[in-house]
Write an enzyme that holds these catalytic residues in place. Structure first.
Site: not given
Length: 463
Positions: A22-24, A87, A178, A307
């Site tokens: 992901g982003f991290g 994992v 949304e 997160d």
């Protein structure tokens, strides 16, 4: 006296393992380039997903390829080994990552496995409602939404047809808001004139929230503005309403039963179960309370970002679970990792809050920009659009999304209205709850999760 020359190879470099693309994890991998380490990324998917736009895949505006890109293509130039694997845990004592089909040794570990759906102890509800965290989730939601209209077209019974055309969304954070706005626009505009036996404008979009207002984490004036826009779109909003059960026929709210064949869950998330193997006490949402340097207490070789991390700021508040926060944490984890390799002390993490936005239908958004400047309306929508394009990976994705948005804005059209999965006509009709039929035992009320991050985390994109 001469000394033997030891040739440096990739095999004898420090091994950094990153869990999650992901982003991290992605930003950590990028900043490890030229760090003098060997990098391996492990993910159960082969792609990086731009989660903030996932709801637009679910509502048929974008295709999965518009918001996802293969990890190998993104990281190829960074000389990162990418492994497709599941994992199952971390053996901190022996410095090994446990996989479903093996194990992987590490010298440094960056855990960025993110979050999953949380039904607050009512896991049985997942059989009858859909959350939104993956491409598979988005495609299944899109399938169910479009299929509901197709089945309603062939349904002669008025009550069953009404249930088919009722869409319940639980949770009025940014993701719920949304989704509600997009579904209202689909029924009122995109599908208008497509059917002979039904009028798609008769569809009901019902947004259910346990708190007293929509977008409860936003300022009250922006929350009120969002509510007015949603109601103008035709969304029915029920705040201060607690869900007590979800089954195949719909949603129970105390003694009231709402017949709805499509129920979407946007009420909360919980951290990835990988955190349980790190040997530290977790918070009530399953997050890892990390040190100011983003490491696991007692394990300076393990960093946790995104997160999954509970990061305290100087004022006692926690860093929000937003994409830019994960990016900053991934970058800072690498900074401290490199400082360790250089024998230097690590530095504490400081989050730079750039604000956040939530879009509400076509041409309208609300947001809190940099320096807490509040925005609403078309200007906020333009800012939201620009921010999303900035964070998208690759020129092709930016161009495809921009063209699809332009098409949708000018024509109200949805370019990805394709139903996938089992043949719709072979599916059995969902049962209807008859008058006086027992509801069964109601599950506990779930309106006020204590520290659960809003499921809209993937749907809020700050500067």
């Amino acid at each position: 006296m001469t000394f033997p020359i030891v040739k440096t190879t990739r095999e004898n470099l420090p091994h950094v393992v990153i869990l999650g693309g992901g982003f991290g994890g992605l930003y950590a991998a990028r900043y490890l380039r030229k760090a003098g380490v060997r990098v391996t990324m492990v993910d159960r998917h082969n792609h990086h997903l731009f989660q903030p736009l996932l709801y637009q895949v679910a509502t048929a505006t974008l295709s999965p390829s518009d918001i996802a890109a293969p990890l190998r293509a993104i990281l190829g130039r960074n000389q990162v080994q990418v492994l497709l694997a599941e994992v199952t845990g971390v053996d901190t004592a022996n410095k090994r990552v446990l996989l479903a089909d093996g194990e992987l040794a590490y010298d440094f570990l960056i855990v960025a496995t993110g979050a999953t759906h949380s039904y607050f102890g009512n896991d049985a509800w997942s059989r009858h409602s859909m959350g939104l965290k993956t491409v598979e989730d988005a495609l299944e939601i899109r399938r169910r939404v479009l299929l509901a209209f197709e089945q309603a077209e062939r349904e002669p019974d008025p009550e069953r047809r009404r249930a088919l055309l009722t869409f319940a969304i639980i949770g009025a954070g940014p993701t719920g808001v949304e989704l509600a706005g997009a579904l209202a626009e689909i029924s009122r505009n995109s599908l208008s004139g497509d059917f002979q036996n039904i009028d798609p404008r008769d569809a009901r979009v019902i947004l259910i929230e346990g708190m007293d207002r929509v977008l409860p984490t936003y300022p009250e004036n922006l929350s009120g503005d969002a509510r007015r826009v949603l109601e103008k779109l035709g969304v029915e909003i029920r705040t201060g309403t607690r869900v007590t059960n979800i089954d195949a026929t719909g949603v129970d709210m105390g003694p009231e039963h709402l017949s709805a064949r499509t129920v979407l869950w946007a009420a909360g998330v919980e951290a990835s179960p990988v955190a349980r193997s790190l040997g530290v006490e977790l918070d009530r949402a399953g997050r890892v309370p990390v040190t100011p340097e983003l490491t696991v207490p007692g394990h300076p070789d393990i960093f946790v970002v995104g997160d999954l991390a509970l990061v305290k700021q100087d004022d006692g508040s926690t860093v929000p679970g937003l994409a830019p926060a994960a990016m900053q944490e991934g970058k800072h984890a690498v900074l401290n990792l490199r400082r360790q390799l250089a024998g230097q002390p690590m530095q504490p993490f400081h989050y730079w809050d750039r604000g956040s936005y939530a879009v509400i239908g076509r041409g309208h958004a609300v947001g809190v920009a940099f320096r807490r400047v509040q925005q609403s309306g078309f200007i906020a929508w333009l800012a939201w659009l620009f921010i999303h394009l900035t964070f998208l990976i690759g020129f092709r994705s930016k161009l495809a999304v921009l063209l699809n948005w332009a098409y949708s804005y000018l024509t109200f059209g949805r370019s990805a209205r394709i139903i996938t999965g089992p043949a719709p006509l072979l599916e059995a009709r969902a049962p209807a709850r008859l008058p006086g039929e027992a509801q069964g035992v109601a599950s506990p009320v779930v309106a006020e999760p204590p520290v659960v991050r809003d499921a809209a985390t993937p749907a809020i994109v700050p500067y």
